[in-house]
Enzyme design. Structure first.
Site, PDB file in Angstrom:
ATOM      1  N   HIS A 169       9.541  -1.925 -34.011  1.00  0.00           N
ATOM      2  CA  HIS A 169       9.584  -1.369 -35.368  1.00  0.00           C
ATOM      3  C   HIS A 169      10.706  -0.345 -35.521  1.00  0.00           C
ATOM      4  O   HIS A 169      11.277  -0.206 -36.600  1.00  0.00           O
ATOM      5  CB  HIS A 169       8.250  -0.699 -35.730  1.00  0.00           C
ATOM      6  CG  HIS A 169       7.211  -1.644 -36.227  1.00  0.00           C
ATOM      7  ND1 HIS A 169       7.373  -2.429 -37.356  1.00  0.00           N
ATOM      8  CD2 HIS A 169       5.975  -1.932 -35.757  1.00  0.00           C
ATOM      9  CE1 HIS A 169       6.296  -3.145 -37.561  1.00  0.00           C
ATOM     10  NE2 HIS A 169       5.426  -2.866 -36.595  1.00  0.00           N
ATOM     11  N   HIS A 217       5.695  -3.749 -29.139  1.00  0.00           N
ATOM     12  CA  HIS A 217       5.525  -4.062 -30.559  1.00  0.00           C
ATOM     13  C   HIS A 217       5.986  -2.884 -31.417  1.00  0.00           C
ATOM     14  O   HIS A 217       6.768  -3.053 -32.358  1.00  0.00           O
ATOM     15  CB  HIS A 217       4.053  -4.405 -30.833  1.00  0.00           C
ATOM     16  CG  HIS A 217       3.726  -4.660 -32.262  1.00  0.00           C
ATOM     17  ND1 HIS A 217       3.458  -5.927 -32.732  1.00  0.00           N
ATOM     18  CD2 HIS A 217       3.616  -3.821 -33.322  1.00  0.00           C
ATOM     19  CE1 HIS A 217       3.198  -5.841 -34.036  1.00  0.00           C
ATOM     20  NE2 HIS A 217       3.274  -4.584 -34.401  1.00  0.00           N
ATOM     21  N   GLU A 218       5.498  -1.689 -31.087  1.00  0.00           N
ATOM     22  CA  GLU A 218       5.855  -0.503 -31.873  1.00  0.00           C
ATOM     23  C   GLU A 218       7.329  -0.131 -31.668  1.00  0.00           C
ATOM     24  O   GLU A 218       8.010   0.273 -32.609  1.00  0.00           O
ATOM     25  CB  GLU A 218       4.942   0.673 -31.524  1.00  0.00           C
ATOM     26  CG  GLU A 218       3.458   0.431 -31.756  1.00  0.00           C
ATOM     27  CD  GLU A 218       3.088  -0.075 -33.137  1.00  0.00           C
ATOM     28  OE1 GLU A 218       3.824   0.190 -34.114  1.00  0.00           O
ATOM     29  OE2 GLU A 218       2.046  -0.754 -33.250  1.00  0.00           O
ATOM     30  N   CYS A 252      -0.172  -7.093 -37.125  1.00  0.00           N
ATOM     31  CA  CYS A 252       0.577  -5.913 -37.532  1.00  0.00           C
ATOM     32  C   CYS A 252       0.003  -5.398 -38.845  1.00  0.00           C
ATOM     33  O   CYS A 252      -0.257  -6.183 -39.761  1.00  0.00           O
ATOM     34  CB  CYS A 252       2.059  -6.267 -37.694  1.00  0.00           C
ATOM     35  SG  CYS A 252       3.098  -4.874 -38.162  1.00  0.00           S
TER      36      CYS A 252
END
Length: 177
Positions: A147, A143-144, A101
């Site tokens: 966030h 993953h994004e 990341c």
């Protein structure tokens, strides 16, 4: 003109906030954030970046897979703005894969993710899109997406034994020495 933004690091409280829904996609400020995110992810050799990583707490990220020094085997795709995304379905199959990341420099982790996901999002032109994503691109999306809810990849690790430094990752995984 698009410019690269500073990427905030783990510990910055913005990374742990739930991001706000994008109300007006055509707003000049939102379009500027999109352009700057594309410039930032490119300059940083990333394969994705979320608005919260540049201290912009919006439900917006860029999916930008391409082979680079950090991910030499990544598939090539055009950078795509993903706005107000949803994961609407996912496979039963969960696979562990290595992630890093831009907001957690120097660390890689073996993270379990769904192998296949069906997603819905709005693109930068305001068009609603539905796609099925698999493998590495599905991993980037998840993953994004995390966030946007204040989650970073280290939160998903099953064990601290699933972490490596970037240097060890490059030696063991990328160079297989």
């Amino acid at each position: 003109m698009a410019e690269s933004n500073p990427i905030i690091q783990l510990g910055n409280p913005t990374l742990r906030q739930k991001a706000a829904w994008v109300e007006n996609i055509q707003d000049e400020r939102i379009q500027e954030i999109i352009d700057n995110l594309i410039a930032t992810v490119s300059q940083a050799n990333g394969v994705g970046i979320a608005a919260p990583q540049v201290a912009e707490s919006y439900r917006l990220f860029i999916l930008a897979s391409h082979p680079n020094a950090r991910y030499p085997y990544a598939p090539l795709m055009e950078p795509t703005a993903i706005i107000n995304p949803k994961i609407i379905a996912y496979s039963d199959e969960v696979v562990k894969g290595w992630e890093g990341c831009l907001s957690v420099p120097g660390i890689r982790g073996l993270v379990p993710r769904y192998q296949t996901i069906e997603v819905e999002y709005t693109d930068r032109n305001g068009e609603l899109k539905t796609q099925t994503l698999t493998d590495f691109v599905a991993r980037i999306f998840q993953h994004e997406f995390d966030h946007l809810d204040g989650i970073v990849f280290v939160d998903r690790l099953e064990s601290t034994l699933d972490m490596l430094t970037e240097q060890e990752f490059q030696m063991r995984v990328v160079n297989k020495t």
